[in-house]
Write a protein that holds these residues in place. Sequence first.
Motif, PDB file in Angstrom:
ATOM      1  N   ILE A 196       0.835  -1.207   0.000  1.00  0.00           N
ATOM      2  CA  ILE A 196       0.000   0.000   0.000  1.00  0.00           C
ATOM      3  C   ILE A 196       0.867   1.254   0.000  1.00  0.00           C
ATOM      4  CG2 ILE A 196      -1.508   1.398   1.485  1.00  0.00           C
ATOM      5  CD1 ILE A 196      -3.029  -1.181   2.146  1.00  0.00           C
ATOM      6  N   TRP A 197       1.943   1.241   0.827  1.00  0.00           N
ATOM      7  CA  TRP A 197       2.827   2.413   0.869  1.00  0.00           C
ATOM      8  C   TRP A 197       3.543   2.601  -0.466  1.00  0.00           C
ATOM      9  CZ3 TRP A 197       0.643   4.854   4.280  1.00  0.00           C
ATOM     10  CH2 TRP A 197       0.442   4.405   5.578  1.00  0.00           C
ATOM     11  N   ALA A 198       3.888   1.498  -1.115  1.00  0.00           N
ATOM     12  CA  ALA A 198       4.537   1.583  -2.429  1.00  0.00           C
ATOM     13  C   ALA A 198       3.576   2.177  -3.460  1.00  0.00           C
ATOM     14  CB  ALA A 198       5.009   0.206  -2.879  1.00  0.00           C
ATOM     15  N   LEU A 199       2.323   1.735  -3.420  1.00  0.00           N
ATOM     16  CA  LEU A 199       1.319   2.277  -4.337  1.00  0.00           C
ATOM     17  C   LEU A 199       1.112   3.767  -4.079  1.00  0.00           C
ATOM     18  CD1 LEU A 199      -1.279  -0.636  -4.207  1.00  0.00           C
ATOM     19  CD2 LEU A 199      -0.021   0.107  -6.240  1.00  0.00           C
ATOM     20  N   ARG A 200       1.122   4.142  -2.798  1.00  0.00           N
ATOM     21  CA  ARG A 200       0.961   5.558  -2.447  1.00  0.00           C
ATOM     22  C   ARG A 200       2.120   6.387  -3.001  1.00  0.00           C
ATOM     23  NH1 ARG A 200      -1.785   9.911  -2.288  1.00  0.00           N
ATOM     24  NH2 ARG A 200      -1.468  11.284  -0.517  1.00  0.00           N
ATOM     25  N   SER A 201       3.328   5.855  -2.915  1.00  0.00           N
ATOM     26  CA  SER A 201       4.482   6.570  -3.463  1.00  0.00           C
ATOM     27  C   SER A 201       4.367   6.731  -4.974  1.00  0.00           C
ATOM     28  CB  SER A 201       5.781   5.832  -3.111  1.00  0.00           C
ATOM     29  OG  SER A 201       6.135   6.060  -1.762  1.00  0.00           O
ATOM     30  N   LEU A 202       3.854   5.705  -5.646  1.00  0.00           N
ATOM     31  CA  LEU A 202       3.665   5.799  -7.094  1.00  0.00           C
ATOM     32  C   LEU A 202       2.626   6.857  -7.446  1.00  0.00           C
ATOM     33  CD1 LEU A 202       3.730   2.027  -8.110  1.00  0.00           C
ATOM     34  CD2 LEU A 202       5.413   3.775  -8.731  1.00  0.00           C
ATOM     35  N   GLU A 203       1.544   6.901  -6.686  1.00  0.00           N
ATOM     36  CA  GLU A 203       0.502   7.892  -6.940  1.00  0.00           C
ATOM     37  C   GLU A 203       1.047   9.305  -6.766  1.00  0.00           C
ATOM     38  OE1 GLU A 203      -2.727  10.669  -6.110  1.00  0.00           O
ATOM     39  OE2 GLU A 203      -1.283   9.952  -4.620  1.00  0.00           O
ATOM     40  N   ARG A 204       1.866   9.478  -5.748  1.00  0.00           N
ATOM     41  CA  ARG A 204       2.473  10.797  -5.519  1.00  0.00           C
ATOM     42  C   ARG A 204       3.464  11.154  -6.631  1.00  0.00           C
ATOM     43  NH1 ARG A 204       3.611  10.306   1.022  1.00  0.00           N
ATOM     44  NH2 ARG A 204       1.534  11.013   1.708  1.00  0.00           N
ATOM     45  N   ALA A 205       4.233  10.162  -7.078  1.00  0.00           N
ATOM     46  CA  ALA A 205       5.165  10.415  -8.185  1.00  0.00           C
ATOM     47  C   ALA A 205       4.400  10.856  -9.430  1.00  0.00           C
ATOM     48  CB  ALA A 205       5.980   9.164  -8.478  1.00  0.00           C
ATOM     49  N   GLY A 206       3.238  10.246  -9.666  1.00  0.00           N
ATOM     50  CA  GLY A 206       2.393  10.659 -10.784  1.00  0.00           C
ATOM     51  C   GLY A 206       1.928  12.095 -10.636  1.00  0.00           C
ATOM     52  N   ASP A 207       1.595  12.483  -9.416  1.00  0.00           N
ATOM     53  CA  ASP A 207       1.187  13.875  -9.167  1.00  0.00           C
ATOM     54  C   ASP A 207       2.315  14.845  -9.497  1.00  0.00           C
ATOM     55  OD1 ASP A 207      -1.337  13.141  -8.317  1.00  0.00           O
ATOM     56  OD2 ASP A 207      -0.878  13.266  -6.176  1.00  0.00           O
ATOM     57  N   HIS A 208       3.543  14.478  -9.153  1.00  0.00           N
ATOM     58  CA  HIS A 208       4.684  15.356  -9.452  1.00  0.00           C
ATOM     59  C   HIS A 208       4.956  15.426 -10.958  1.00  0.00           C
ATOM     60  CE1 HIS A 208       5.706  16.353  -5.371  1.00  0.00           C
ATOM     61  NE2 HIS A 208       5.731  15.088  -5.025  1.00  0.00           N
ATOM     62  N   ALA A 209       4.734  14.318 -11.661  1.00  0.00           N
ATOM     63  CA  ALA A 209       4.873  14.343 -13.121  1.00  0.00           C
ATOM     64  C   ALA A 209       3.835  15.290 -13.723  1.00  0.00           C
ATOM     65  CB  ALA A 209       4.714  12.941 -13.697  1.00  0.00           C
ATOM     66  N   LYS A 210       2.616  15.245 -13.173  1.00  0.00           N
ATOM     67  CA  LYS A 210       1.579  16.171 -13.641  1.00  0.00           C
ATOM     68  C   LYS A 210       1.987  17.617 -13.359  1.00  0.00           C
ATOM     69  CE  LYS A 210      -1.960  17.255 -11.223  1.00  0.00           C
ATOM     70  NZ  LYS A 210      -3.211  17.327 -10.439  1.00  0.00           N
ATOM     71  N   ASN A 211       2.605  17.848 -12.198  1.00  0.00           N
ATOM     72  CA  ASN A 211       3.075  19.199 -11.881  1.00  0.00           C
ATOM     73  C   ASN A 211       4.059  19.709 -12.937  1.00  0.00           C
ATOM     74  OD1 ASN A 211       1.563  19.128  -9.540  1.00  0.00           O
ATOM     75  ND2 ASN A 211       3.309  18.792  -8.187  1.00  0.00           N
ATOM     76  N   ILE A 212       4.980  18.834 -13.342  1.00  0.00           N
ATOM     77  CA  ILE A 212       5.960  19.218 -14.369  1.00  0.00           C
ATOM     78  C   ILE A 212       5.238  19.580 -15.655  1.00  0.00           C
ATOM     79  CG2 ILE A 212       7.877  18.394 -15.806  1.00  0.00           C
ATOM     80  CD1 ILE A 212       8.728  16.637 -13.396  1.00  0.00           C
ATOM     81  N   ALA A 213       4.204  18.809 -15.985  1.00  0.00           N
ATOM     82  CA  ALA A 213       3.416  19.112 -17.191  1.00  0.00           C
ATOM     83  C   ALA A 213       2.765  20.492 -17.080  1.00  0.00           C
ATOM     84  CB  ALA A 213       2.351  18.034 -17.399  1.00  0.00           C
ATOM     85  N   GLU A 214       2.280  20.826 -15.898  1.00  0.00           N
ATOM     86  CA  GLU A 214       1.672  22.143 -15.694  1.00  0.00           C
ATOM     87  C   GLU A 214       2.706  23.257 -15.839  1.00  0.00           C
ATOM     88  OE1 GLU A 214      -1.912  20.740 -12.641  1.00  0.00           O
ATOM     89  OE2 GLU A 214      -0.070  21.641 -11.845  1.00  0.00           O
ATOM     90  N   HIS A 215       3.941  22.989 -15.385  1.00  0.00           N
ATOM     91  CA  HIS A 215       5.014  23.971 -15.561  1.00  0.00           C
ATOM     92  C   HIS A 215       5.297  24.201 -17.046  1.00  0.00           C
ATOM     93  CE1 HIS A 215       5.341  23.371 -11.374  1.00  0.00           C
ATOM     94  NE2 HIS A 215       6.266  22.446 -11.360  1.00  0.00           N
ATOM     95  N   VAL A 216       5.177  23.147 -17.850  1.00  0.00           N
ATOM     96  CA  VAL A 216       5.403  23.268 -19.289  1.00  0.00           C
ATOM     97  C   VAL A 216       4.363  24.208 -19.909  1.00  0.00           C
ATOM     98  CG1 VAL A 216       5.406  22.048 -21.510  1.00  0.00           C
ATOM     99  CG2 VAL A 216       6.526  21.011 -19.520  1.00  0.00           C
ATOM    100  N   VAL A 217       3.105  24.011 -19.515  1.00  0.00           N
ATOM    101  CA  VAL A 217       2.039  24.878 -20.049  1.00  0.00           C
ATOM    102  C   VAL A 217       2.307  26.329 -19.681  1.00  0.00           C
ATOM    103  CG1 VAL A 217      -0.427  25.420 -19.957  1.00  0.00           C
ATOM    104  CG2 VAL A 217       0.322  23.034 -20.036  1.00  0.00           C
ATOM    105  N   TYR A 218       2.708  26.585 -18.446  1.00  0.00           N
ATOM    106  CA  TYR A 218       3.022  27.951 -18.023  1.00  0.00           C
ATOM    107  C   TYR A 218       4.199  28.509 -18.819  1.00  0.00           C
ATOM    108  CZ  TYR A 218       4.852  31.780 -15.223  1.00  0.00           C
ATOM    109  OH  TYR A 218       5.343  32.994 -14.816  1.00  0.00           O
ATOM    110  N   MET A 219       5.210  27.675 -19.000  1.00  0.00           N
ATOM    111  CA  MET A 219       6.421  28.104 -19.694  1.00  0.00           C
ATOM    112  C   MET A 219       6.124  28.469 -21.152  1.00  0.00           C
ATOM    113  SD  MET A 219       9.953  25.933 -19.787  1.00  0.00           S
ATOM    114  CE  MET A 219       9.244  24.627 -20.786  1.00  0.00           C
ATOM    115  N   VAL A 220       5.286  27.679 -21.798  1.00  0.00           N
ATOM    116  CA  VAL A 220       4.994  27.884 -23.214  1.00  0.00           C
ATOM    117  C   VAL A 220       3.961  28.987 -23.434  1.00  0.00           C
ATOM    118  CG1 VAL A 220       4.009  26.801 -25.278  1.00  0.00           C
ATOM    119  CG2 VAL A 220       5.602  25.515 -23.830  1.00  0.00           C
ATOM    120  N   MET A 221       2.926  28.992 -22.580  1.00  0.00           N
ATOM    121  CA  MET A 221       1.783  29.869 -22.829  1.00  0.00           C
ATOM    122  C   MET A 221       1.699  31.060 -21.881  1.00  0.00           C
ATOM    123  SD  MET A 221      -1.008  26.829 -23.425  1.00  0.00           S
ATOM    124  CE  MET A 221      -2.329  28.026 -23.489  1.00  0.00           C
TER     125      MET A 221
END
Length: 241
Positions: A196-221
């Motif tokens: 369960i803790w491993a799955l939680r870490s993966l979910e959080r890592a996915g959230d951080h990947a999404k954050n990077i994607a949001e930074h890209v949108v800000y950077m471009v637009m």
Amino acid sequence: MKTDAGVHSHHISQQFNIELEEIKSSMLEMGGLVEKQLADALTALITADSELGSQVRALDDEVNEMELAIDESCNRILARRQPAASDLRLVMGIIKAINDLERIGDEAAKIARLAMELAEQDGSSKGYVEVRHIGERVRHMVNMALDAFARYDAEAALAVAKEDVNVDLEYGSAMREMITYMIEDPRSITRVLNIIWALRSLERAGDHAKNIAEHVVYMVMGTDVRHAGLSSMEEQVKSEL
């Protein structure tokens, strides 16, 4: 979408152009290291490879050092060059992205620690299918986010945010499965809790990947889509196509 040449301008000072490209390259290099860390952590957990888990945890120091070095380089550029407009967004995007990458590295180190603990425990492999499946999705998200950053591609960044929705859904389903396992076999509680803790870490890592994607949108637009929701992010990106 916009390409490399369309996001940050070229300057009379060739040295400034070099400095901008260097911090971007360093950030992507850090991203590659974090991708390896996450992949190895998942392999260590699924194959019960305690030695590989130890190597992943040791790699965390290198990731932390890279974050500090890149952050320092970005601060020097801000102080000496005083960038404006798209150049400023690029530097700020890198500062934010390396923070998210460092956090993904932290989650990979946690998974590696759990892999080492699970390697010492006897028990079934229940939960490993869920870890492998969600892990592959999250690894793909991290790769997609870094690729979107490298190419200044807001549309590709949007795809990362959409994938995060799928990861969250699968995470919720996997958590219900894990709870069912523990109810059916109380002897499995300690082992399943580690999954369960491993799955939680993966979910959080996915959230951080999404954050990077949001930074890209800000950077471009130049549009801050944090906390805006997926539909608002999609509307903003599609308006530029």
